[in-house]
Design a protein around this motif. Structure first.
Motif, PDB file in Angstrom:
ATOM      1  N   SER A  78       0.835  -1.212   0.000  1.00  0.00           N
ATOM      2  CA  SER A  78       0.000   0.000   0.000  1.00  0.00           C
ATOM      3  C   SER A  78       0.862   1.252   0.000  1.00  0.00           C
ATOM      4  N   GLY A  79       1.974   1.207  -0.679  1.00  0.00           N
ATOM      5  CA  GLY A  79       2.846   2.375  -0.803  1.00  0.00           C
ATOM      6  C   GLY A  79       2.364   3.290  -1.916  1.00  0.00           C
ATOM      7  N   GLY A  80       2.952   4.455  -2.021  1.00  0.00           N
ATOM      8  CA  GLY A  80       2.612   5.402  -3.081  1.00  0.00           C
ATOM      9  C   GLY A  80       3.762   5.550  -4.044  1.00  0.00           C
ATOM     10  N   GLY A  88       5.942   5.482   1.351  1.00  0.00           N
ATOM     11  CA  GLY A  88       4.679   5.352   2.051  1.00  0.00           C
ATOM     12  C   GLY A  88       3.835   6.607   1.949  1.00  0.00           C
ATOM     13  N   SER A  89       2.526   6.420   2.060  1.00  0.00           N
ATOM     14  CA  SER A  89       1.606   7.553   2.078  1.00  0.00           C
ATOM     15  C   SER A  89       0.574   7.309   3.161  1.00  0.00           C
ATOM     16  N   GLY A  90      -0.130   8.358   3.553  1.00  0.00           N
ATOM     17  CA  GLY A  90      -1.130   8.231   4.608  1.00  0.00           C
ATOM     18  C   GLY A  90      -0.488   7.804   5.915  1.00  0.00           C
ATOM     19  N   LEU A 169       5.700  -4.538   5.748  1.00  0.00           N
ATOM     20  CA  LEU A 169       4.715  -3.769   6.497  1.00  0.00           C
ATOM     21  C   LEU A 169       3.527  -3.513   5.593  1.00  0.00           C
ATOM     22  N   GLY A 170       2.326  -3.568   6.137  1.00  0.00           N
ATOM     23  CA  GLY A 170       1.115  -3.295   5.366  1.00  0.00           C
ATOM     24  C   GLY A 170       0.334  -4.559   5.095  1.00  0.00           C
TER      25      GLY A 170
END
Length: 171
Positions: A78-80, A88-90, A169-170
């Motif tokens: 879920s990276g950007g 990472g985002s958010g 992670l994620g």
């Protein structure tokens, strides 16, 4: 006139009758069993703390010649993306190139600090970063590796030394 069958009301000032307390005798075997159980518990705790050696390292401290560079990968799901790199985002905005990588021993002492390298897209919104921490002392039973503030992950010494560290992670 009072009838012989009519009950007489009790005197309101008379205290109620309380039976005397019943005294029981403690079985001496119960006392002996409780003492033995307490002694066994104290002995087990003492032996456990002695085996743990109060968190002290079992091996001798490593010299500078025995240090190695811990290397591996860190995958963020879920990276950007942004211009050929990713991060990472958010809620994962702390994960990007240069994010701190910390290596600890079993006692929680910091052994080394490194950083994440440049991330590269790996499909479906995931990013894969190189991970490195220099001059990690050899001879630990295991290592704890933490990226940013995301929690410590246990890594076996063989994997740490051979560059086989793979964290994620994620979801």
């Amino acid at each position: 006139m009072t009838s012989a069958f009519e009950p007489v009301p009790p005197d309101p000032w008379t205290p109620p009758q309380v039976p005397p307390p019943v005294r029981t005798r403690t079985n001496p075997w119960h006392l002996l069993l409780a003492a033995a159980a307490g002694a066994a518990l104290v002995g087990a705790l003492w032996a456990g703390l002695d085996l743990a050696d109060s968190g002290a390292p079992i091996s001798t401290p490593a010299t500078s010649g025995e240090a190695f560079d811990l290397r591996g990968t860190f995958t963020l799901y879920s990276g950007g993306y942004g211009y050929g790199t990713c991060g990472g985002s958010g809620g994962y905005s702390d994960i990007t190139t240069g994010t701190t990588v910390t290596v600890y021993n079993a006692a929680g002492t910091v052994l080394s600090q490194g950083a994440l390298g440049t991330g590269r897209p790996n499909g479906a919104g995931s990013c894969v970063f190189s991970l490195a921490a220099p001059n990690v002392p050899a001879g630990e039973k295991f290592y704890l590796v933490e990226v940013s503030h995301r929690g410590r992950i246990m890594v076996q010494p063989e994997d740490a030394r051979n560059g086989n560290v793979a964290l994620s992670l994620g979801n």
